[in-house]
Design a protein around this motif. Structure first.
Motif, PDB file in Angstrom:
ATOM      1  N   ILE A  98     -36.996  -2.698 -70.654  1.00  0.00           N
ATOM      2  CA  ILE A  98     -35.652  -2.887 -71.196  1.00  0.00           C
ATOM      3  C   ILE A  98     -35.741  -2.846 -72.714  1.00  0.00           C
ATOM      4  O   ILE A  98     -36.543  -3.568 -73.311  1.00  0.00           O
ATOM      5  CB  ILE A  98     -35.058  -4.247 -70.743  1.00  0.00           C
ATOM      6  CG1 ILE A  98     -35.003  -4.335 -69.215  1.00  0.00           C
ATOM      7  CG2 ILE A  98     -33.704  -4.496 -71.378  1.00  0.00           C
ATOM      8  CD1 ILE A  98     -34.031  -3.400 -68.547  1.00  0.00           C
ATOM      9  N   SER A  99     -34.936  -2.010 -73.339  1.00  0.00           N
ATOM     10  CA  SER A  99     -34.928  -1.889 -74.802  1.00  0.00           C
ATOM     11  C   SER A  99     -33.774  -2.698 -75.383  1.00  0.00           C
ATOM     12  O   SER A  99     -32.619  -2.493 -75.017  1.00  0.00           O
ATOM     13  CB  SER A  99     -34.766  -0.426 -75.210  1.00  0.00           C
ATOM     14  OG  SER A  99     -35.859   0.319 -74.762  1.00  0.00           O
ATOM     15  N   GLU A 123     -30.924 -13.812 -62.043  1.00  0.00           N
ATOM     16  CA  GLU A 123     -30.750 -13.121 -60.784  1.00  0.00           C
ATOM     17  C   GLU A 123     -29.473 -12.289 -60.842  1.00  0.00           C
ATOM     18  O   GLU A 123     -28.513 -12.668 -61.501  1.00  0.00           O
ATOM     19  CB  GLU A 123     -30.668 -14.130 -59.639  1.00  0.00           C
ATOM     20  CG  GLU A 123     -31.925 -14.957 -59.521  1.00  0.00           C
ATOM     21  CD  GLU A 123     -31.872 -16.001 -58.425  1.00  0.00           C
ATOM     22  OE1 GLU A 123     -30.949 -15.955 -57.589  1.00  0.00           O
ATOM     23  OE2 GLU A 123     -32.768 -16.848 -58.406  1.00  0.00           O
ATOM     24  N   VAL A 124     -29.526 -11.144 -60.173  1.00  0.00           N
ATOM     25  CA  VAL A 124     -28.354 -10.264 -60.086  1.00  0.00           C
ATOM     26  C   VAL A 124     -28.151  -9.859 -58.634  1.00  0.00           C
ATOM     27  O   VAL A 124     -29.079  -9.873 -57.834  1.00  0.00           O
ATOM     28  CB  VAL A 124     -28.487  -8.992 -60.972  1.00  0.00           C
ATOM     29  CG1 VAL A 124     -28.533  -9.333 -62.438  1.00  0.00           C
ATOM     30  CG2 VAL A 124     -29.691  -8.164 -60.580  1.00  0.00           C
ATOM     31  N   ASN A 164     -28.196 -11.111 -70.578  1.00  0.00           N
ATOM     32  CA  ASN A 164     -26.985 -10.673 -71.277  1.00  0.00           C
ATOM     33  C   ASN A 164     -26.512  -9.333 -70.720  1.00  0.00           C
ATOM     34  O   ASN A 164     -27.184  -8.695 -69.914  1.00  0.00           O
ATOM     35  CB  ASN A 164     -27.210 -10.624 -72.796  1.00  0.00           C
ATOM     36  CG  ASN A 164     -28.211  -9.574 -73.221  1.00  0.00           C
ATOM     37  OD1 ASN A 164     -28.272  -8.500 -72.649  1.00  0.00           O
ATOM     38  ND2 ASN A 164     -28.996  -9.888 -74.240  1.00  0.00           N
ATOM     39  N   ASN A 165     -25.339  -8.918 -71.151  1.00  0.00           N
ATOM     40  CA  ASN A 165     -24.733  -7.685 -70.621  1.00  0.00           C
ATOM     41  C   ASN A 165     -25.582  -6.454 -70.873  1.00  0.00           C
ATOM     42  O   ASN A 165     -25.607  -5.534 -70.048  1.00  0.00           O
ATOM     43  CB  ASN A 165     -23.331  -7.486 -71.199  1.00  0.00           C
ATOM     44  CG  ASN A 165     -22.349  -8.466 -70.603  1.00  0.00           C
ATOM     45  OD1 ASN A 165     -22.566  -8.997 -69.526  1.00  0.00           O
ATOM     46  ND2 ASN A 165     -21.263  -8.716 -71.316  1.00  0.00           N
ATOM     47  N   ASN A 166     -26.266  -6.398 -72.020  1.00  0.00           N
ATOM     48  CA  ASN A 166     -27.133  -5.260 -72.330  1.00  0.00           C
ATOM     49  C   ASN A 166     -28.275  -5.160 -71.310  1.00  0.00           C
ATOM     50  O   ASN A 166     -28.589  -4.069 -70.810  1.00  0.00           O
ATOM     51  CB  ASN A 166     -27.674  -5.397 -73.756  1.00  0.00           C
ATOM     52  CG  ASN A 166     -28.359  -4.147 -74.250  1.00  0.00           C
ATOM     53  OD1 ASN A 166     -28.424  -3.129 -73.573  1.00  0.00           O
ATOM     54  ND2 ASN A 166     -28.883  -4.219 -75.449  1.00  0.00           N
ATOM     55  N   GLN A 219     -28.785  -2.148 -68.323  1.00  0.00           N
ATOM     56  CA  GLN A 219     -30.015  -1.373 -68.184  1.00  0.00           C
ATOM     57  C   GLN A 219     -30.668  -1.605 -66.817  1.00  0.00           C
ATOM     58  O   GLN A 219     -31.203  -0.679 -66.208  1.00  0.00           O
ATOM     59  CB  GLN A 219     -30.988  -1.707 -69.310  1.00  0.00           C
ATOM     60  CG  GLN A 219     -30.513  -1.176 -70.652  1.00  0.00           C
ATOM     61  CD  GLN A 219     -31.491  -1.468 -71.764  1.00  0.00           C
ATOM     62  OE1 GLN A 219     -32.647  -1.055 -71.671  1.00  0.00           O
ATOM     63  NE2 GLN A 219     -31.042  -2.174 -72.793  1.00  0.00           N
ATOM     64  N   LEU A 220     -30.612  -2.848 -66.330  1.00  0.00           N
ATOM     65  CA  LEU A 220     -31.124  -3.131 -64.988  1.00  0.00           C
ATOM     66  C   LEU A 220     -30.379  -2.314 -63.941  1.00  0.00           C
ATOM     67  O   LEU A 220     -30.980  -1.777 -63.014  1.00  0.00           O
ATOM     68  CB  LEU A 220     -30.961  -4.618 -64.654  1.00  0.00           C
ATOM     69  CG  LEU A 220     -32.000  -5.569 -65.192  1.00  0.00           C
ATOM     70  CD1 LEU A 220     -31.566  -7.005 -64.928  1.00  0.00           C
ATOM     71  CD2 LEU A 220     -33.355  -5.298 -64.584  1.00  0.00           C
ATOM     72  N   GLU A 221     -29.076  -2.244 -64.107  1.00  0.00           N
ATOM     73  CA  GLU A 221     -28.242  -1.474 -63.189  1.00  0.00           C
ATOM     74  C   GLU A 221     -28.730  -0.024 -63.114  1.00  0.00           C
ATOM     75  O   GLU A 221     -28.880   0.539 -62.031  1.00  0.00           O
ATOM     76  CB  GLU A 221     -26.801  -1.536 -63.685  1.00  0.00           C
ATOM     77  CG  GLU A 221     -25.776  -0.945 -62.805  1.00  0.00           C
ATOM     78  CD  GLU A 221     -24.395  -1.195 -63.368  1.00  0.00           C
ATOM     79  OE1 GLU A 221     -23.850  -0.269 -64.007  1.00  0.00           O
ATOM     80  OE2 GLU A 221     -23.874  -2.311 -63.196  1.00  0.00           O
TER      81      GLU A 221
END
Length: 87
Positions: free
Chosen positions: A17-18, A47-48, A64-66, A70-72
């Motif tokens: 993740i950047s 957790e997501v 956070n949203n960033n 990126q995980l998505e």
């Protein structure tokens, strides 16, 4: 780290993740029901949940949203490439 019922350590994968000024090397630990633990160096960051259309929804923790966005993308790419493994 203790294995929790339902999580699949044999199917874990790693993502980079950047973020501004840093990169995070995270482990994603899937569950049978579209739930994922996000781990950095043995510490659970959060957790997501993954919706059927591959959108990540924050469930808990310090994500956070960033990071979630990126995980998505990473989870979607991973499951798209290896969908025959996950049925």
């Amino acid at each position: 780290m203790l294995q929790q019922l339902g999580f699949l350590p044999q199917r874990q994968f790693h993502v980079l993740i950047s973020l501004p000024g840093q990169e995070l090397n995270l482990t994603v630990l899937p569950h049978n029901d579209g739930h994922f633990k996000v781990i950095e160096h043995g510490d659970v960051l959060g957790e997501v949940d993954l919706t059927p259309d591959y959108k990540c929804v924050h469930r808990s923790g310090k994500l956070n949203n960033n990071i979630i966005k990126q995980l998505e993308q990473h989870i979607s790419d991973y499951y798209g490439r290896f969908k025959e493994l996950f049925g």
